[in-house]
Scaffold this active site. Structure first.
Site, mmCIF file in Angstrom:
data_model
loop_
_atom_site.group_PDB
_atom_site.id
_atom_site.type_symbol
_atom_site.label_atom_id
_atom_site.label_comp_id
_atom_site.label_asym_id
_atom_site.label_seq_id
_atom_site.Cartn_x
_atom_site.Cartn_y
_atom_site.Cartn_z
ATOM 1 N N LYS A 13 0.842 -1.198 0.000
ATOM 2 C CA LYS A 13 0.000 0.000 0.000
ATOM 3 C C LYS A 13 0.879 1.250 0.000
ATOM 4 O O LYS A 13 0.644 2.182 -0.755
ATOM 5 C CB LYS A 13 -0.884 0.015 1.257
ATOM 6 N N GLU A 40 -9.133 0.550 17.582
ATOM 7 C CA GLU A 40 -10.240 -0.361 17.314
ATOM 8 C C GLU A 40 -11.138 0.268 16.256
ATOM 9 O O GLU A 40 -11.501 1.442 16.358
ATOM 10 C CB GLU A 40 -11.041 -0.559 18.602
ATOM 11 N N ASP A 69 -10.011 2.255 3.996
ATOM 12 C CA ASP A 69 -10.733 1.072 4.447
ATOM 13 C C ASP A 69 -11.567 0.602 3.265
ATOM 14 O O ASP A 69 -12.124 1.421 2.535
ATOM 15 C CB ASP A 69 -11.627 1.421 5.641
ATOM 16 N N SER A 70 -11.618 -0.710 3.069
ATOM 17 C CA SER A 70 -12.338 -1.198 1.898
ATOM 18 C C SER A 70 -12.922 -2.565 2.183
ATOM 19 O O SER A 70 -12.580 -3.204 3.178
ATOM 20 C CB SER A 70 -11.379 -1.272 0.697
ATOM 21 N N PHE A 149 -6.318 -10.052 -5.395
ATOM 22 C CA PHE A 149 -6.201 -10.615 -4.050
ATOM 23 C C PHE A 149 -7.608 -10.745 -3.460
ATOM 24 O O PHE A 149 -8.609 -10.382 -4.093
ATOM 25 C CB PHE A 149 -5.335 -9.701 -3.169
HETATM 26 P P1 IMP Z 1 -8.525 -3.227 4.483
HETATM 27 O O1 IMP Z 1 -7.122 -3.453 4.033
HETATM 28 O O2 IMP Z 1 -8.720 -3.090 5.943
HETATM 29 O O3 IMP Z 1 -9.192 -2.144 3.695
HETATM 30 O O4 IMP Z 1 -9.307 -4.595 4.180
HETATM 31 C C1 IMP Z 1 -9.916 -4.776 2.987
HETATM 32 C C2 IMP Z 1 -10.375 -6.224 2.828
HETATM 33 O O5 IMP Z 1 -11.464 -6.163 1.900
HETATM 34 C C3 IMP Z 1 -9.309 -7.062 2.176
HETATM 35 O O6 IMP Z 1 -8.648 -7.836 3.104
HETATM 36 C C4 IMP Z 1 -10.105 -7.898 1.205
HETATM 37 O O7 IMP Z 1 -10.629 -8.991 1.871
HETATM 38 C C5 IMP Z 1 -11.266 -7.034 0.829
HETATM 39 N N1 IMP Z 1 -10.998 -6.225 -0.381
HETATM 40 C C6 IMP Z 1 -10.904 -4.880 -0.458
HETATM 41 N N2 IMP Z 1 -10.631 -4.484 -1.712
HETATM 42 C C7 IMP Z 1 -10.532 -5.601 -2.440
HETATM 43 C C8 IMP Z 1 -10.233 -5.831 -3.824
HETATM 44 O O8 IMP Z 1 -9.968 -4.936 -4.628
HETATM 45 N N3 IMP Z 1 -10.235 -7.117 -4.201
HETATM 46 C C9 IMP Z 1 -10.497 -8.146 -3.369
HETATM 47 N N4 IMP Z 1 -10.748 -7.999 -2.072
HETATM 48 C C10 IMP Z 1 -10.772 -6.716 -1.601
#
Ligand code: IMP
Length: 197
Positions: A13, A40, A69-70, A149
């Site tokens: 990232k 948290e 966040d995603s 991923f």
């Molecule tokens: P973050 O890194 O806390 O935002 O967690 C995002 C989680 O959402 C990841 O671990 C994936 O499980 C899922 N995720 C978010 N974006 C994607 C994507 O572009 N492809 C597949 N999984 C995603």
């Protein structure tokens, strides 16, 4: 030089943000440079959780901060896994998680799903901004593709008839939730070059 902190411990990232932000004159830092902070995530939306992360790091480093966040939301599962995407069915791998989601949708006609990415920015004055992007699609009937991923192998992108794990990274980025949110962030920063430290 303008300084910016990326609230992540994930080197990939950091590298991606560095590639985008250095050309705009930012010196990019990440959590590997500071004492561990792991707030948290108590928010109920992606935007809230991104802001929670950004605030806790910004409080500490007092420089412009970005946090994101995603996750994946599935309509027939009332939006699950949603903000719990990273933690869903822990500690199993994504092969397991993806197969589990497909089997939960076995008897459902509605396979509509969407990815969301929220990027929170706290600027040099401490003002908060959120840039959000979504990518709409459907949950596939089986896992397909080796790129990407997480949930990419089960996420069908209708305009390509492929899962996002079957798309080349640049193609995914041109339509993805993260690509859209990132472009909105960059547009904001380009239009506010006065964001000096
Ligand atoms: P973050 O890194 O806390 O935002 O967690 C995002 C989680 O959402 C990841 O671990 C994936 O499980 C899922 N995720 C978010 N974006 C994607 C994507 O572009 N492809 C597949 N999984 C995603």
């Amino acid at each position: 030089m303008k300084e910016i902190m990326i609230a992540t411990g994930n080197k990939n990232k950091t590298r991606e943000y560095r590639e985008m932000l250095e050309p705009l004159g930012y010196s990019v830092h990440d959590l590997s440079e500071i004492e561990h902070v792991d707030p948290e995530e108590t928010g109920t939306t992606f935007a809230e959780n991104a802001l929670i992360k950004a605030r806790s790091v910004h409080d500490k480093v007092k420089m412009m901060t970005i946090a994101d966040d995603s996750g994946l939301s599935i309509r027939a599962l009332n939006g699950e896994p949603g903000i719990y995407s990273a933690r869903y069915l822990e500690p199993h791998d994504y092969g397991y998680k993806n197969r589990a989601l497909i089997s939960r949708l076995q008897d459902k006609d509605d396979r509509y799903a969407w990815f969301t990415c929220a990027i929170a920015l706290i600027d040099h004055k401490g003002v908060e901004h959120v840039f959000e992007g979504i990518m709409e699609g459907e949950i596939a009937m089986e896992l397909r593709g080796d790129n990407g991923f997480g949930y990419d192998p089960i996420f069908l992108v209708p305009q390509f008839g492929k899962t996002s794990a079957e798309l080349e990274p640049e193609v995914k980025n041109s339509v993805s939730h993260r690509g859209k949110a990132t472009r909105a962030l960059l547009e904001y920063l380009r239009n506010h070059p006065e964001e000096e430290e």
